[in-house]
Design a protein around this motif. Structure first.
Motif, PDB file in Angstrom:
ATOM      1  N   ASN A  24       0.680   9.006  -1.435  1.00  0.00           N
ATOM      2  CA  ASN A  24       0.938   9.852  -2.586  1.00  0.00           C
ATOM      3  C   ASN A  24      -0.312  10.307  -3.279  1.00  0.00           C
ATOM      4  O   ASN A  24      -0.527  11.534  -3.501  1.00  0.00           O
ATOM      5  CB  ASN A  24       1.984   9.286  -3.333  1.00  0.00           C
ATOM      6  CG  ASN A  24       3.394   9.012  -2.823  1.00  0.00           C
ATOM      7  OD1 ASN A  24       3.693   9.591  -1.923  1.00  0.00           O
ATOM      8  ND2 ASN A  24       4.072   8.112  -3.560  1.00  0.00           N
ATOM      9  N   ALA A  25      -1.436   9.393  -3.589  1.00  0.00           N
ATOM     10  CA  ALA A  25      -2.710   9.563  -4.043  1.00  0.00           C
ATOM     11  C   ALA A  25      -3.395  10.570  -3.152  1.00  0.00           C
ATOM     12  O   ALA A  25      -4.041  11.424  -3.552  1.00  0.00           O
ATOM     13  CB  ALA A  25      -3.362   8.433  -4.533  1.00  0.00           C
ATOM     14  N   VAL A  83      -3.457  -4.248 -10.160  1.00  0.00           N
ATOM     15  CA  VAL A  83      -4.502  -3.148  -9.712  1.00  0.00           C
ATOM     16  C   VAL A  83      -3.845  -2.072  -8.720  1.00  0.00           C
ATOM     17  O   VAL A  83      -2.965  -2.335  -7.975  1.00  0.00           O
ATOM     18  CB  VAL A  83      -5.777  -3.767  -9.007  1.00  0.00           C
ATOM     19  CG1 VAL A  83      -5.258  -4.352  -7.653  1.00  0.00           C
ATOM     20  CG2 VAL A  83      -6.817  -2.708  -8.777  1.00  0.00           C
ATOM     21  N   ASP A  84      -4.157  -0.619  -9.202  1.00  0.00           N
ATOM     22  CA  ASP A  84      -4.007   0.276  -8.401  1.00  0.00           C
ATOM     23  C   ASP A  84      -4.444   0.099  -6.916  1.00  0.00           C
ATOM     24  O   ASP A  84      -5.287  -0.021  -6.711  1.00  0.00           O
ATOM     25  CB  ASP A  84      -4.436   1.633  -8.511  1.00  0.00           C
ATOM     26  CG  ASP A  84      -3.764   2.887  -8.100  1.00  0.00           C
ATOM     27  OD1 ASP A  84      -3.090   2.814  -7.256  1.00  0.00           O
ATOM     28  OD2 ASP A  84      -3.892   4.035  -8.798  1.00  0.00           O
ATOM     29  N   PHE A 121     -10.352   2.377  -2.291  1.00  0.00           N
ATOM     30  CA  PHE A 121     -11.514   3.415  -2.484  1.00  0.00           C
ATOM     31  C   PHE A 121     -12.071   3.546  -3.624  1.00  0.00           C
ATOM     32  O   PHE A 121     -12.688   4.506  -4.151  1.00  0.00           O
ATOM     33  CB  PHE A 121     -10.839   5.006  -2.309  1.00  0.00           C
ATOM     34  CG  PHE A 121      -9.845   5.210  -0.931  1.00  0.00           C
ATOM     35  CD1 PHE A 121     -10.516   5.262   0.098  1.00  0.00           C
ATOM     36  CD2 PHE A 121      -8.427   5.048  -0.990  1.00  0.00           C
ATOM     37  CE1 PHE A 121      -9.702   5.429   1.323  1.00  0.00           C
ATOM     38  CE2 PHE A 121      -7.827   5.413  -0.032  1.00  0.00           C
ATOM     39  CZ  PHE A 121      -8.182   5.297   1.231  1.00  0.00           C
ATOM     40  N   SER A 122     -12.313   2.453  -4.313  1.00  0.00           N
ATOM     41  CA  SER A 122     -13.099   2.235  -5.557  1.00  0.00           C
ATOM     42  C   SER A 122     -14.522   2.536  -5.599  1.00  0.00           C
ATOM     43  O   SER A 122     -15.317   3.085  -6.354  1.00  0.00           O
ATOM     44  CB  SER A 122     -13.099   0.987  -6.114  1.00  0.00           C
ATOM     45  OG  SER A 122     -13.623  -0.090  -5.193  1.00  0.00           O
ATOM     46  N   LEU A 153       0.846  -1.142  -0.179  1.00  0.00           N
ATOM     47  CA  LEU A 153       0.077  -0.117   0.193  1.00  0.00           C
ATOM     48  C   LEU A 153       1.041   1.338  -0.003  1.00  0.00           C
ATOM     49  O   LEU A 153       0.194   2.401   0.330  1.00  0.00           O
ATOM     50  CB  LEU A 153      -1.136  -0.232   1.283  1.00  0.00           C
ATOM     51  CG  LEU A 153      -1.802  -1.288   1.535  1.00  0.00           C
ATOM     52  CD1 LEU A 153      -2.610  -0.912   2.634  1.00  0.00           C
ATOM     53  CD2 LEU A 153      -2.753  -1.349   0.048  1.00  0.00           C
ATOM     54  N   LYS A 154       2.294   1.118  -0.249  1.00  0.00           N
ATOM     55  CA  LYS A 154       3.010   2.364  -0.173  1.00  0.00           C
ATOM     56  C   LYS A 154       2.895   3.634  -0.976  1.00  0.00           C
ATOM     57  O   LYS A 154       3.157   4.665  -0.720  1.00  0.00           O
ATOM     58  CB  LYS A 154       4.419   1.870  -0.590  1.00  0.00           C
ATOM     59  CG  LYS A 154       4.618   1.318  -1.847  1.00  0.00           C
ATOM     60  CD  LYS A 154       6.174   0.831  -2.007  1.00  0.00           C
ATOM     61  CE  LYS A 154       6.400   0.007  -3.335  1.00  0.00           C
ATOM     62  NZ  LYS A 154       6.042   1.029  -4.573  1.00  0.00           N
TER      63      LYS A 154
END
Length: 456
Positions: free
Chosen positions: A201-202, A444-445, A451-452, A196-197
């Protein structure tokens, strides 16, 4: 014009002694306040206050609990539709006392709240394998809800992460519950944080574009060295940073160099002053400073009058957002409160302590009245201070992180989990589903996987 040299010397000596008396009284009041309120005065945490008000003899006779005559609410019953299980309990057909045959009298409902104890299950899967006769590839079944080459299921990883980073249970307590070794739990959290690093940033990009931002920091030790834990948050985002420094380089890492929209609500710590957005100073900190004036100079009429005038207006500014009023009413009341504050801080004052407070409002006017222009901007930093509390409790229990890797793991997982907690009613189910999506699809991001369901 003639004057007496002796009288002048006596008056000068009197003035010197009066000045010494004033200084000695101030020192005495400081010592009394320190003994009563703690080293940091009114800013001392409640756990550090030497003498708490309820420990005084005058308050010891007060008993807690409901008062005589108070109408209780009783125990709430649960309908069959809301119950997870409905079960009928049978009894025999004969009376246990005399042996006579019992008559049917229907049933009586009773509500009971039960729970399942935490128990680890050791599962052995037999994964079916088949070969494609055309392309010669060997196809193997995959275990659902488990990362490749991972011993622990996503359900277990979710339980450990949520219990530790959300609810504050120590890994030692979780070790006793699960029977999994402490070192194994630590390693599992390290591996999870690596997956989850990229999530922080997102979230930083979303934080930069928020109209109202909050920030605060508290002490945090890493590997025995002093440092700080930082929080940057909005009602939908929580970003944690653990660093060895309290310098402006840490918030600059989050805010960047480009000009940003919105308002940042903070205390008056200089580390935030050069951030590329508008700043709103916290009125709760200013209110505390104003009230301390009266404690420091209780006999000064000018100080008392100043505090009695300014403190209620600061309180009104803080509580204005909580009122159920229209935007038009808010604007009108906010303008009235702002004008009252301006009138008070612009009055001529003789006392230097009052002048010091007035200088804050005069010199930093561009950082003190954003709350009056926008209903969404609070006049206090209560959001960040409340969100830091779990971290403060964790610091008291664990004394910080044992390594730089542990600090990095904490900031990544706390950022992801506390943000998710703000956006879903059940964080355990949501985080478990996110880990399942990550385990099912390799590329997958992680941010989209977590948070999809949410567009904020």
């Amino acid at each position: 014009m003639t004057y007496c040299q002796q009288c002048l010397k006596k008056q000068q000596r009197i003035n010197e002694l009066e000045g010494e008396i004033v200084l000695l009284k101030a020192k005495l009041r400081y010592q009394e306040r320190t003994a009563k309120e703690g080293f940091f005065g009114s800013s001392t945490p409640s756990s550090k206050i030497p003498v708490k008000p309820n420990s005084q003899r005058a308050h010891q006779h007060n008993r807690g609990g409901g008062k005589v005559g108070h109408k209780g609410h009783g125990r709430a019953s649960i309908s069959e539709q809301d119950a997870d299980k409905v079960e009928k309990i049978h009894i025999g057909n004969t009376c246990p006392d005399c042996g006579s045959t019992l008559e049917e009298k229907g049933t009586r409902a009773r509500t009971v709240i039960d729970c399942q104890p935490v128990k680890m299950k050791k599962v052995v899967y037999h994964l079916e394998r088949k070969r494609c006769p055309k392309c010669k590839n060997l196809i193997s079944a995959r275990v659902p809800g488990v990362f490749a080459k991972c011993l622990y299921s996503n359900q277990l990883l979710t339980y450990v992460a949520v219990q530790h980073y959300i609810y504050g249970n120590t890994l030692g307590q979780i070790e006793k519950q699960t029977g999994i070794g402490y070192s194994s739990l630590v390693d599992a959290m390290h591996q999870l944080s690596k997956r989850l690093k990229d999530v922080p940033n997102a979230l930083i990009e979303a934080y930069r574009g928020s109209e109202v931002k909050h920030a605060d920091e508290t002490g945090w030790r890493t590997n025995g060295n002093n440092g700080y834990a930082w929080l940057f948050c909005t009602p939908k985002i929580s970003i944690f940073r653990v660093r060895r420094t309290r310098s402006a380089s840490v918030p600059r890492e989050v805010f960047g160099e480009k000009s940003l929209p919105g308002v940042l609500v903070v205390d008056r710590y200089n580390g935030y002053n050069k951030m590329p957005c508008s700043i709103q100073y916290c009125y709760a900190h200013l209110l505390r400073t104003v009230k301390d004036l009266e404690k420091d100079f209780p006999e000064n009429a000018e100080v008392k009058s100043f505090v009695e005038a300014l403190a209620p207006q600061l309180t009104n500014a803080i509580s204005l957002r909580t009122l159920d009023i229209t935007d038009r009413q808010f604007k009108r009341q906010a303008a009235k409160i702002k004008n009252e504050i301006l009138n008070i801080v612009n009055r001529h004052a003789k006392h230097p302590a009052i002048q010091k407070i007035q200088d804050i409002f005069r010199e930093k006017a561009d950082r003190l009245y954003h709350w009056a222009d926008d209903h969404n901007v609070p006049a206090d930093n209560n959001l960040a201070e409340r969100e830091l509390r779990p971290l403060v409790i964790a610091r008291k229990i664990s004394f910080g992180s044992q390594s730089d890797t542990g600090a990095k793991t904490r900031e990544i997982l706390m950022t992801a989990l506390h943000t998710l907690k703000k956006r879903t009613p059940d964080i355990t189910i949501a985080f478990k589903s996110a880990l399942d999506r990550l385990a099912e699809t390799e590329n997958v991001d992680p941010y989209k996987a977590i948070f999809s369901f949410d567009s904020s």
